[in-house]
Design a protein around this motif. Structure first.
Motif, PDB file in Angstrom:
ATOM      1  N   GLY A   1     -16.744 -16.127  17.244  1.00  0.00           N
ATOM      2  CA  GLY A   1     -16.632 -15.770  18.262  1.00  0.00           C
ATOM      3  C   GLY A   1     -16.014 -15.986  19.331  1.00  0.00           C
ATOM      4  N   GLY A   2     -17.109 -17.053  19.704  1.00  0.00           N
ATOM      5  CA  GLY A   2     -17.068 -18.601  20.533  1.00  0.00           C
ATOM      6  C   GLY A   2     -15.567 -19.167  20.989  1.00  0.00           C
ATOM      7  N   THR A   3     -14.790 -19.353  19.605  1.00  0.00           N
ATOM      8  CA  THR A   3     -13.364 -20.022  19.369  1.00  0.00           C
ATOM      9  C   THR A   3     -12.546 -18.958  20.221  1.00  0.00           C
ATOM     10  OG1 THR A   3     -14.026 -21.278  17.651  1.00  0.00           O
ATOM     11  CG2 THR A   3     -11.959 -20.656  17.696  1.00  0.00           C
ATOM     12  N   ALA A   4     -12.990 -17.561  19.016  1.00  0.00           N
ATOM     13  CA  ALA A   4     -11.783 -16.631  19.461  1.00  0.00           C
ATOM     14  C   ALA A   4     -11.803 -16.279  20.854  1.00  0.00           C
ATOM     15  CB  ALA A   4     -12.796 -15.150  18.859  1.00  0.00           C
ATOM     16  N   ALA A   5     -12.757 -16.193  21.794  1.00  0.00           N
ATOM     17  CA  ALA A   5     -13.440 -16.341  23.498  1.00  0.00           C
ATOM     18  C   ALA A   5     -12.113 -17.021  24.252  1.00  0.00           C
ATOM     19  CB  ALA A   5     -14.475 -16.065  24.138  1.00  0.00           C
ATOM     20  N   ALA A   6     -12.580 -18.249  23.253  1.00  0.00           N
ATOM     21  CA  ALA A   6     -11.158 -19.510  24.017  1.00  0.00           C
ATOM     22  C   ALA A   6     -10.051 -19.799  23.347  1.00  0.00           C
ATOM     23  CB  ALA A   6     -12.082 -20.914  23.899  1.00  0.00           C
TER      24      ALA A   6
ATOM     25  N   GLY B   1      -7.880 -21.949  14.246  1.00  0.00           N
ATOM     26  CA  GLY B   1      -8.372 -22.860  12.801  1.00  0.00           C
ATOM     27  C   GLY B   1      -8.209 -21.144  12.192  1.00  0.00           C
ATOM     28  N   ALA B   2      -8.540 -21.794  10.991  1.00  0.00           N
ATOM     29  CA  ALA B   2      -8.022 -21.083   9.280  1.00  0.00           C
ATOM     30  C   ALA B   2      -8.628 -20.040   9.561  1.00  0.00           C
ATOM     31  CB  ALA B   2      -8.591 -21.819   8.514  1.00  0.00           C
ATOM     32  N   PHE B   3     -10.501 -20.200  10.100  1.00  0.00           N
ATOM     33  CA  PHE B   3     -11.481 -19.141   9.594  1.00  0.00           C
ATOM     34  C   PHE B   3     -11.478 -18.391  10.955  1.00  0.00           C
ATOM     35  CE2 PHE B   3     -13.221 -21.602   6.161  1.00  0.00           C
ATOM     36  CZ  PHE B   3     -12.138 -21.256   5.521  1.00  0.00           C
ATOM     37  N   GLU B   4     -10.650 -18.588  11.835  1.00  0.00           N
ATOM     38  CA  GLU B   4     -10.822 -17.971  12.844  1.00  0.00           C
ATOM     39  C   GLU B   4      -9.651 -16.898  13.763  1.00  0.00           C
ATOM     40  OE1 GLU B   4     -11.047 -21.396  15.552  1.00  0.00           O
ATOM     41  OE2 GLU B   4     -12.617 -22.490  14.590  1.00  0.00           O
ATOM     42  N   VAL B   5      -8.536 -16.949  12.327  1.00  0.00           N
ATOM     43  CA  VAL B   5      -7.718 -15.532  12.527  1.00  0.00           C
ATOM     44  C   VAL B   5      -8.273 -14.105  13.110  1.00  0.00           C
ATOM     45  CG1 VAL B   5      -6.006 -17.627  11.552  1.00  0.00           C
ATOM     46  CG2 VAL B   5      -7.183 -15.404  10.226  1.00  0.00           C
TER      47      VAL B   5
ATOM     48  N   GLN C   1      -5.523 -11.687  21.193  1.00  0.00           N
ATOM     49  CA  GLN C   1      -4.828 -12.891  21.562  1.00  0.00           C
ATOM     50  C   GLN C   1      -3.807 -13.566  20.122  1.00  0.00           C
ATOM     51  OE1 GLN C   1      -6.044 -13.337  24.543  1.00  0.00           O
ATOM     52  NE2 GLN C   1      -7.843 -11.994  24.842  1.00  0.00           N
ATOM     53  N   ALA C   2      -3.604 -12.659  19.671  1.00  0.00           N
ATOM     54  CA  ALA C   2      -2.917 -12.986  18.073  1.00  0.00           C
ATOM     55  C   ALA C   2      -2.500 -11.450  18.338  1.00  0.00           C
ATOM     56  CB  ALA C   2      -3.077 -13.986  17.529  1.00  0.00           C
ATOM     57  N   ASP C   3      -0.783 -10.714  17.727  1.00  0.00           N
ATOM     58  CA  ASP C   3      -0.818 -10.354  17.067  1.00  0.00           C
ATOM     59  C   ASP C   3      -0.950  -9.551  15.686  1.00  0.00           C
ATOM     60  OD1 ASP C   3       0.974  -9.396  19.670  1.00  0.00           O
ATOM     61  OD2 ASP C   3       2.225 -11.572  19.410  1.00  0.00           O
ATOM     62  N   MET C   4      -0.729 -10.320  14.688  1.00  0.00           N
ATOM     63  CA  MET C   4      -1.956 -10.422  13.442  1.00  0.00           C
ATOM     64  C   MET C   4      -1.551 -11.970  12.937  1.00  0.00           C
ATOM     65  SD  MET C   4       2.060  -9.571  11.833  1.00  0.00           S
ATOM     66  CE  MET C   4       3.087  -8.351  12.361  1.00  0.00           C
ATOM     67  N   TYR C   5      -2.295 -11.637  11.105  1.00  0.00           N
ATOM     68  CA  TYR C   5      -2.822 -12.689  10.417  1.00  0.00           C
ATOM     69  C   TYR C   5      -2.326 -12.421   9.486  1.00  0.00           C
ATOM     70  CZ  TYR C   5      -6.649 -10.388   9.092  1.00  0.00           C
ATOM     71  OH  TYR C   5      -7.622  -9.424   8.044  1.00  0.00           O
TER      72      TYR C   5
ATOM     73  N   PHE D   1     -13.448 -13.231   5.686  1.00  0.00           N
ATOM     74  CA  PHE D   1     -14.278 -12.567   6.984  1.00  0.00           C
ATOM     75  C   PHE D   1     -15.302 -11.386   7.153  1.00  0.00           C
ATOM     76  CE2 PHE D   1      -9.802 -12.961   7.431  1.00  0.00           C
ATOM     77  CZ  PHE D   1      -9.943 -14.213   8.549  1.00  0.00           C
ATOM     78  N   THR D   2     -15.679 -11.577   5.415  1.00  0.00           N
ATOM     79  CA  THR D   2     -17.769 -10.773   5.237  1.00  0.00           C
ATOM     80  C   THR D   2     -18.593 -11.170   6.178  1.00  0.00           C
ATOM     81  OG1 THR D   2     -18.190 -12.939   3.725  1.00  0.00           O
ATOM     82  CG2 THR D   2     -16.704 -10.435   2.106  1.00  0.00           C
ATOM     83  N   GLY D   3     -18.773 -12.038   6.684  1.00  0.00           N
ATOM     84  CA  GLY D   3     -19.462 -11.974   8.222  1.00  0.00           C
ATOM     85  C   GLY D   3     -18.962 -10.985   8.547  1.00  0.00           C
ATOM     86  N   GLN D   4     -18.361 -10.206   8.757  1.00  0.00           N
ATOM     87  CA  GLN D   4     -17.838  -9.597   9.903  1.00  0.00           C
ATOM     88  C   GLN D   4     -18.056  -8.092   9.382  1.00  0.00           C
ATOM     89  OE1 GLN D   4     -15.383 -12.044   9.782  1.00  0.00           O
ATOM     90  NE2 GLN D   4     -15.657 -12.097  12.267  1.00  0.00           N
ATOM     91  N   HIS D   5     -17.161  -7.974   8.293  1.00  0.00           N
ATOM     92  CA  HIS D   5     -17.887  -6.876   7.116  1.00  0.00           C
ATOM     93  C   HIS D   5     -17.720  -7.049   6.176  1.00  0.00           C
ATOM     94  CE1 HIS D   5     -18.201  -2.811   5.190  1.00  0.00           C
ATOM     95  NE2 HIS D   5     -19.025  -2.353   6.822  1.00  0.00           N
ATOM     96  N   PRO D   6     -18.684  -7.198   4.940  1.00  0.00           N
ATOM     97  CA  PRO D   6     -19.392  -7.634   4.022  1.00  0.00           C
ATOM     98  C   PRO D   6     -18.086  -6.503   2.774  1.00  0.00           C
ATOM     99  CG  PRO D   6     -20.723  -5.506   3.754  1.00  0.00           C
ATOM    100  CD  PRO D   6     -19.809  -5.936   5.069  1.00  0.00           C
TER     101      PRO D   6
END
Length: 360
Positions: free
Chosen positions: A13-18, A78-82, A90-94, A101-106
């Motif tokens: 989250g910190g990186t995304a916020a940045a 970064g690769a895991f921050e998309v 903050q970006a349109d697509m990844y 991203f299983t940390g967001q949902h398994p």
């Protein structure tokens, strides 16, 4: 669940916020430029190709009304921050492998690969005819994404090792790169699992930070140069019997597009999936021959190791069954895979066995 509430709890989250300095979509004479962030180093064999193929498809299918600007890992985020960057708007697509991203949902695990899961053909059967596409969209609604599969590596290799693997005990203490629930399962055998972006794996292996790694398969692995460091290559693995790649668009951005542009994104992703799968299948055989000619020892894990893989994989997947959506996705994919496999084994599987017997 608020689609941005994960930023408060996610390790990313910190990186995304940045990433709030990223530019908003550009508009000029009715045309739009959308930014695609990816998990891939620029030019990374196969996987970056799939991202670029998606981008080119969309631009061509919309007659240039949508131009997709592709950013490699690290160029914007970064690769895991998309995931965070796109969900936060903050970006349109990844373009990435959703099991990152299983940390967001398994449940995202199943849209790349589940250990002891579906092959590429079984996966696409489920995705388009067994409910998988609907589940992908249901996950996307939680996080404000519109997702489609957009690439596939096919079955991935078991990996590169500095020594032969003769039994499950040989994984104890092994420093090994393997993402997702496959890595969690291998950890149950005592391996020290690391999840590194593809562009960082060679250096980690060369430096001794890793004792072994899986990446994709012969063609991409040869391009990465792992044969320069290790010589023991296991060609069949339990962790990714296929590996779907995904294109996910911020849902607000997707909803702002015309129906024709939306359909172009969907079809561009589908075409990229099949093109990319064929790319890997077409290149892997010749690459494996070159690796063997260069002194790589090609091996298969013994049955005792496969048995240990199976037990660990089931235990890992079972740990997430208290999540209702995860349970529904897992059950749906398992039922579809069983049905597909029954026919594929008796038809194509039997034919291949006889072809090899008759023609040698």
């Amino acid at each position: 669940m608020d689609r941005r509430s994960f930023l408060k709890t996610s390790a990313l989250g910190g990186t995304a916020a940045a990433a709030t300095t990223l530019a908003a979509p550009a508009y000029a004479q009715g045309k739009r430029t959308l930014t695609m962030v990816t998990s891939w180093g620029r030019g990374l064999a196969g996987v970056f190709d799939a991202a670029q193929k998606c981008a080119d498809n969309i631009t061509q299918m919309t007659d240039g009304n949508l131009t997709i600007e592709v950013k490699a890992a690290g160029e914007l985020v970064g690769a895991f921050e998309v995931f965070d960057a796109v969900t936060a708007g903050q970006a349109d697509m990844y373009h990435a492998a959703d099991y990152y991203f299983t940390g967001q949902h398994p449940g995202y695990q199943f849209f790349t690969a589940a250990p002891f899961g579906a092959t590429a053909q079984e996966f696409v059967n489920w995705y388009y005819h067994g409910g998988g596409l609907g589940f992908h969209d249901e996950l996307g609604q939680i996080f404000g994404l519109k997702s489609f599969v957009a690439g596939n590596t096919g079955a991935q290799a078991g990996g590169w090792f500095r020594k032969e693997i003769n039994g499950p005990e040989d994984f104890n203490g092994l420093k090994f790169r393997m993402p997702g629930m496959g890595g969690q399962a291998l950890g149950k055998l005592g391996a020290s699992i690391q999840n590194l972006p593809g562009a960082e794996v060679y250096q980690a292996l060369a430096s001794g930070a890793l004792d072994g790694t899986e990446w994709i398969g012969p063609w991409a692995d040869e391009k990465a140069g792992f044969q320069e460091i290790t010589k023991y290559y296991y060609t069949a693995g339990f962790h990714e019997p296929c590996a779907g790649l995904s294109l996910a668009t911020n849902r607000d951005v997707f909803d702002s597009l015309t129906p024709g542009q939306q359909k172009s994104i969907e079809l561009a992703a589908a075409e990229a999936h099949q093109w990319n799968l064929a790319q890997f299948f077409n290149n892997n055989g010749a690459a494996l021959q070159r690796l063997q000619a260069g002194g790589v020892k090609v091996l298969e894990f013994p049955d005792s190791v496969w048995d240990a893989f199976g037990k660990a994989a089931q235990e890992t997947l079972d740990e997430y069954m208290d999540d209702e959506l995860f349970a529904r996705i897992r059950t749906s994919l398992a039922e579809s895979t069983k049905a597909s496999s029954g026919w594929l084994t008796r038809s194509e599987g039997a034919y291949r066995a006889q072809r090899d017997r008759v023609l040698g």
